[in-house]
Design a protein around this motif. Structure first.
Motif, PDB file in Angstrom:
ATOM      1  N   PHE A 191       0.825  -1.214   0.000  1.00 45.55           N
ATOM      2  CA  PHE A 191       0.000   0.000   0.000  1.00 45.55           C
ATOM      3  C   PHE A 191       0.858   1.263   0.000  1.00 45.55           C
ATOM      4  O   PHE A 191       0.371   2.346  -0.294  1.00 45.55           O
ATOM      5  CB  PHE A 191      -0.968  -0.003   1.190  1.00 45.55           C
ATOM      6  CG  PHE A 191      -0.287   0.107   2.520  1.00 45.55           C
ATOM      7  CD1 PHE A 191      -0.083   1.344   3.092  1.00 45.55           C
ATOM      8  CD2 PHE A 191       0.149  -1.018   3.194  1.00 45.55           C
ATOM      9  CE1 PHE A 191       0.546   1.456   4.313  1.00 45.55           C
ATOM     10  CE2 PHE A 191       0.790  -0.916   4.416  1.00 45.55           C
ATOM     11  CZ  PHE A 191       0.984   0.323   4.976  1.00 45.55           C
ATOM     12  N   HIS A 216       3.687   3.795  -1.415  1.00 48.41           N
ATOM     13  CA  HIS A 216       4.297   4.152  -2.704  1.00 48.41           C
ATOM     14  C   HIS A 216       5.394   5.187  -2.483  1.00 48.41           C
ATOM     15  O   HIS A 216       5.354   5.938  -1.509  1.00 48.41           O
ATOM     16  CB  HIS A 216       3.235   4.719  -3.642  1.00 48.41           C
ATOM     17  CG  HIS A 216       2.388   3.672  -4.263  1.00 48.41           C
ATOM     18  ND1 HIS A 216       2.160   3.592  -5.604  1.00 48.41           N
ATOM     19  CD2 HIS A 216       1.723   2.634  -3.724  1.00 48.41           C
ATOM     20  CE1 HIS A 216       1.397   2.553  -5.863  1.00 48.41           C
ATOM     21  NE2 HIS A 216       1.099   1.959  -4.732  1.00 48.41           N
ATOM     22  N   SER A 223      -0.427  15.435 -13.201  1.00 51.61           N
ATOM     23  CA  SER A 223      -0.821  14.401 -12.226  1.00 51.61           C
ATOM     24  C   SER A 223      -2.126  13.722 -12.630  1.00 51.61           C
ATOM     25  O   SER A 223      -2.274  12.511 -12.480  1.00 51.61           O
ATOM     26  CB  SER A 223      -1.010  15.008 -10.841  1.00 51.61           C
ATOM     27  OG  SER A 223       0.194  15.502 -10.372  1.00 51.61           O
ATOM     28  N   LEU A 273      -8.621  10.244 -10.735  1.00 54.15           N
ATOM     29  CA  LEU A 273      -9.146  11.370  -9.965  1.00 54.15           C
ATOM     30  C   LEU A 273      -9.217  12.616 -10.851  1.00 54.15           C
ATOM     31  O   LEU A 273      -8.411  12.777 -11.758  1.00 54.15           O
ATOM     32  CB  LEU A 273      -8.241  11.686  -8.769  1.00 54.15           C
ATOM     33  CG  LEU A 273      -8.102  10.652  -7.658  1.00 54.15           C
ATOM     34  CD1 LEU A 273      -7.355  11.252  -6.481  1.00 54.15           C
ATOM     35  CD2 LEU A 273      -9.447  10.177  -7.209  1.00 54.15           C
ATOM     36  N   PHE A 289      -6.391  17.417  -7.652  1.00 54.94           N
ATOM     37  CA  PHE A 289      -4.940  17.620  -7.560  1.00 54.94           C
ATOM     38  C   PHE A 289      -4.616  19.106  -7.414  1.00 54.94           C
ATOM     39  O   PHE A 289      -3.792  19.494  -6.595  1.00 54.94           O
ATOM     40  CB  PHE A 289      -4.240  17.055  -8.799  1.00 54.94           C
ATOM     41  CG  PHE A 289      -4.312  15.559  -8.878  1.00 54.94           C
ATOM     42  CD1 PHE A 289      -3.599  14.771  -7.991  1.00 54.94           C
ATOM     43  CD2 PHE A 289      -5.116  14.936  -9.816  1.00 54.94           C
ATOM     44  CE1 PHE A 289      -3.670  13.394  -8.041  1.00 54.94           C
ATOM     45  CE2 PHE A 289      -5.199  13.557  -9.880  1.00 54.94           C
ATOM     46  CZ  PHE A 289      -4.474  12.794  -8.987  1.00 54.94           C
ATOM     47  N   TYR A 304      -2.774  20.543  -4.126  1.00 54.91           N
ATOM     48  CA  TYR A 304      -1.394  21.043  -4.286  1.00 54.91           C
ATOM     49  C   TYR A 304      -1.319  22.539  -3.979  1.00 54.91           C
ATOM     50  O   TYR A 304      -0.393  23.007  -3.330  1.00 54.91           O
ATOM     51  CB  TYR A 304      -0.886  20.818  -5.719  1.00 54.91           C
ATOM     52  CG  TYR A 304      -0.704  19.369  -6.126  1.00 54.91           C
ATOM     53  CD1 TYR A 304      -0.823  18.330  -5.208  1.00 54.91           C
ATOM     54  CD2 TYR A 304      -0.416  19.022  -7.452  1.00 54.91           C
ATOM     55  CE1 TYR A 304      -0.670  17.010  -5.589  1.00 54.91           C
ATOM     56  CE2 TYR A 304      -0.256  17.706  -7.848  1.00 54.91           C
ATOM     57  CZ  TYR A 304      -0.388  16.703  -6.908  1.00 54.91           C
ATOM     58  OH  TYR A 304      -0.248  15.397  -7.290  1.00 54.91           O
ATOM     59  N   LEU A 349      -3.410  14.162   0.910  1.00 59.44           N
ATOM     60  CA  LEU A 349      -4.140  12.884   1.016  1.00 59.44           C
ATOM     61  C   LEU A 349      -5.582  13.100   1.463  1.00 59.44           C
ATOM     62  O   LEU A 349      -6.502  12.486   0.921  1.00 59.44           O
ATOM     63  CB  LEU A 349      -3.414  11.951   1.990  1.00 59.44           C
ATOM     64  CG  LEU A 349      -2.161  11.275   1.439  1.00 59.44           C
ATOM     65  CD1 LEU A 349      -1.359  10.632   2.548  1.00 59.44           C
ATOM     66  CD2 LEU A 349      -2.530  10.227   0.400  1.00 59.44           C
ATOM     67  N   GLU A 369      -7.623  14.511  -1.487  1.00 60.97           N
ATOM     68  CA  GLU A 369      -7.827  13.523  -2.549  1.00 60.97           C
ATOM     69  C   GLU A 369      -8.717  12.367  -2.087  1.00 60.97           C
ATOM     70  O   GLU A 369      -9.511  11.838  -2.861  1.00 60.97           O
ATOM     71  CB  GLU A 369      -6.473  13.011  -3.055  1.00 60.97           C
ATOM     72  CG  GLU A 369      -5.767  14.089  -3.866  1.00 60.97           C
ATOM     73  CD  GLU A 369      -4.368  13.719  -4.296  1.00 60.97           C
ATOM     74  OE1 GLU A 369      -3.941  12.596  -4.006  1.00 60.97           O
ATOM     75  OE2 GLU A 369      -3.709  14.577  -4.904  1.00 60.97           O
ATOM     76  N   MET A 370      -8.581  11.994  -0.814  1.00 63.51           N
ATOM     77  CA  MET A 370      -9.446  10.915  -0.296  1.00 63.51           C
ATOM     78  C   MET A 370     -10.893  11.374  -0.212  1.00 63.51           C
ATOM     79  O   MET A 370     -11.812  10.589  -0.435  1.00 63.51           O
ATOM     80  CB  MET A 370      -8.945  10.442   1.064  1.00 63.51           C
ATOM     81  CG  MET A 370      -7.766   9.508   0.951  1.00 63.51           C
ATOM     82  SD  MET A 370      -7.059   9.149   2.535  1.00 63.51           S
ATOM     83  CE  MET A 370      -5.830   7.956   2.061  1.00 63.51           C
ATOM     84  N   THR A 422     -12.347  10.970  -3.539  1.00 63.52           N
ATOM     85  CA  THR A 422     -12.675   9.587  -3.921  1.00 63.52           C
ATOM     86  C   THR A 422     -13.733   8.986  -3.005  1.00 63.52           C
ATOM     87  O   THR A 422     -14.120   7.836  -3.178  1.00 63.52           O
ATOM     88  CB  THR A 422     -11.423   8.678  -3.875  1.00 63.52           C
ATOM     89  OG1 THR A 422     -10.839   8.772  -2.590  1.00 63.52           O
ATOM     90  CG2 THR A 422     -10.421   9.015  -4.919  1.00 63.52           C
ATOM     91  N   LEU A 429      -9.883   6.337   5.091  1.00 64.94           N
ATOM     92  CA  LEU A 429      -8.614   5.637   4.860  1.00 64.94           C
ATOM     93  C   LEU A 429      -7.398   6.421   5.367  1.00 64.94           C
ATOM     94  O   LEU A 429      -6.277   5.941   5.300  1.00 64.94           O
ATOM     95  CB  LEU A 429      -8.417   5.370   3.367  1.00 64.94           C
ATOM     96  CG  LEU A 429      -9.361   4.358   2.733  1.00 64.94           C
ATOM     97  CD1 LEU A 429      -9.035   4.200   1.268  1.00 64.94           C
ATOM     98  CD2 LEU A 429      -9.225   3.017   3.425  1.00 64.94           C
ATOM     99  N   TYR A 480      -3.795   4.038   6.632  1.00 64.18           N
ATOM    100  CA  TYR A 480      -3.060   4.116   5.371  1.00 64.18           C
ATOM    101  C   TYR A 480      -2.411   5.497   5.137  1.00 64.18           C
ATOM    102  O   TYR A 480      -1.214   5.609   4.920  1.00 64.18           O
ATOM    103  CB  TYR A 480      -3.982   3.763   4.179  1.00 64.18           C
ATOM    104  CG  TYR A 480      -3.374   4.248   2.913  1.00 64.18           C
ATOM    105  CD1 TYR A 480      -2.285   3.573   2.366  1.00 64.18           C
ATOM    106  CD2 TYR A 480      -3.781   5.447   2.331  1.00 64.18           C
ATOM    107  CE1 TYR A 480      -1.636   4.062   1.260  1.00 64.18           C
ATOM    108  CE2 TYR A 480      -3.142   5.935   1.229  1.00 64.18           C
ATOM    109  CZ  TYR A 480      -2.072   5.243   0.692  1.00 64.18           C
ATOM    110  OH  TYR A 480      -1.432   5.753  -0.375  1.00 64.18           O
ATOM    111  N   GLN A 488       1.611   6.585   4.939  1.00 66.11           N
ATOM    112  CA  GLN A 488       2.188   7.132   3.712  1.00 66.11           C
ATOM    113  C   GLN A 488       2.827   8.498   3.982  1.00 66.11           C
ATOM    114  O   GLN A 488       3.917   8.802   3.496  1.00 66.11           O
ATOM    115  CB  GLN A 488       1.094   7.241   2.634  1.00 66.11           C
ATOM    116  CG  GLN A 488       1.572   7.779   1.294  1.00 66.11           C
ATOM    117  CD  GLN A 488       2.533   6.837   0.572  1.00 66.11           C
ATOM    118  OE1 GLN A 488       2.236   5.675   0.378  1.00 66.11           O
ATOM    119  NE2 GLN A 488       3.681   7.344   0.179  1.00 66.11           N
TER     120      GLN A 488
END
Lengths: 239, 162
Positions: free
Chosen positions: B29, B31, B62, B68, B73, B77, B111, B114-115, B118, B123, B127, B131
């Protein structure tokens, strides 16, 4: 007398020749060592080359095994299909989405089912000209119409990320057992009927207030290790 | 301009690395995500308005690597960039530790946004936080690379002018 002198001479020669013969042997050993060193260097290079070759052959052998399994599935399916390689993952790494190296050029379209050696792994959600994105069944947004093979109970397979999948909407009275196969029902219009999705791993009673059981399903394919996949080129009307 | 070009180039390389590398088994999981550290470095080295334009470009790049939307993004950012700009220009003199802690902060912020996009904000734990801490570990490494490239660029441009 002459013989005695010759003997003494011999002894003296022996004495004087000792350091020279020793020096000679050291020099010879040194030369041998240099030659051995060079030989060693060449052999080491040769060995690493052979090791690289063995790795390549081993890799080809493993790949061959995987492709053979895919070919078996391909032969069994009535639809046309195409083999693709997994080339990347989504930037949002918590999403179970992979990139494959086939696209519209090869006949791949959105919503086509994708299989691996074990069974269904997902569906195409975006088809580019040469590459496509596949949403795996373990993705949080994935939903697949499924049935338990043994008793034909219908449910919806929902992705749970790393935790695998859950089979939802199976009523409390229905007999679901650990080890039962879960297959596609074909009712979602995306996946053809009868494809393997996974095995029931855990059956819980669920909440008292809930009408349905909580069933954990282990996907048929290991999503982290998928390298080659099979895209079923199903037409819309076939699905 | 040099800083922005380095930012663009390293962002692209970082995105390639992020979307092709995978840790084995239980760590799969995680990266190698160098982008938050890169954003941090960029915010510390670039002006606000010019920087915002290049953030827009990186967000567009991106979105090519993800399902996404572009806006997720760009918003994540830009917020990280503007907050770091604000901190470094108004609030305090940053130490080495503070600089890298900003990478942790920007990772979490990116994160979270972006989460939310989604639909899976839950998460974030464990997670997302794992990260983010991993990104913090990568931050000094990224700063070293970016600073070395910038130094090299400046040296070559000075010597060519002479």
């Amino acid at each position: 007398m002459e013989l005695a002198l010759k003997d003494v001479n011999g002894e003296l020669q022996d004495f004087f020749s000792f350091p020279f013969s020793k020096l000679n042997s050291i020099w010879k050993n040194y030369l041998d060592l240099v030659r051995v060193k060079q030989e060693n260097k060449i052999l080491k290079a040769h060995l690493s080359q052979l090791q690289a070759e063995i790795t390549t052959y081993r890799e080809a052998l493993i790949e061959n095994g995987r492709l053979k399994k895919l070919l078996q599935i391909k032969r069994k399916r009535p639809e046309k299909s195409i083999v693709a390689n997994v080339v990347g993952f989504d930037l949002a790494s918590w999403r179970a989405i992979i990139t494959i190296d086939v696209g519209k050029k090869q006949g791949v379209l959105k919503d086509m089912p994708v299989l691996s050696q074990g069974g269904v792994i997902g569906r195409v959600i975006e088809a580019g000209m040469t590459h496509s994105r596949v949403m795996l069944v373990t993705d949080y947004n994935s939903r697949v119409a499924a049935i338990i093979q043994r008793n034909r109970a219908r449910g919806i397979l929902k992705g749970q990320g790393r935790g695998g999948c859950i089979l939802d909407y199976i009523k409390k009275g229905i007999d679901a057992q650990v080890g039962d196969m879960v297959i596609t029902s074909g009712l979602d219009g995306i996946y053809p009927k009868g494809l393997i999705l996974g095995k029931i791993k855990l059956v819980g009673p669920g909440d008292r207030a809930e009408l349905f059981q909580s069933i954990l399903v282990e996907p048929a394919a290991n999503m982290d290790e998928v390298e080659e996949v099979l895209v079923l080129l199903t037409k819309k009307e076939e699905r | 301009m040099k800083t922005s070009l380095i930012f663009l180039l390293l962002s692209y390389l970082s995105l390639l690395l992020n979307t092709t590398s995978q840790f084995p088994e239980r760590l799969s999981f995680l990266h190698i995500d160098l982008l938050p550290a890169l954003l941090n470095w960029y915010a510390l080295n670039e002006q606000t308005f010019k920087g915002a334009f290049f953030i827009l470009l990186v967000a567009a790049i991106s979105s090519l690597f993800s399902v996404l939307p572009f806006w997720s993004f760009f918003i994540s950012y830009l917020i990280a960039f503007l907050i770091i700009r604000y901190i470094c220009s108004n609030v305090l003199e940053l130490s080495w530790l503070h600089i890298h802690l900003l990478t942790l902060f920007s990772s979490i912020e990116i994160l979270v946004i972006e989460m939310i996009f989604t639909g899976t904000p839950e998460l974030l734990w464990p997670y997302g936080m794992t990260q983010a801490f991993f990104n913090l570990l990568l931050s000094p490494f990224l700063f070293f690379i970016a600073n070395t490239i910038l130094k090299f660029k400046e040296q070559t441009s000075t010597s060519s002018r002479e």
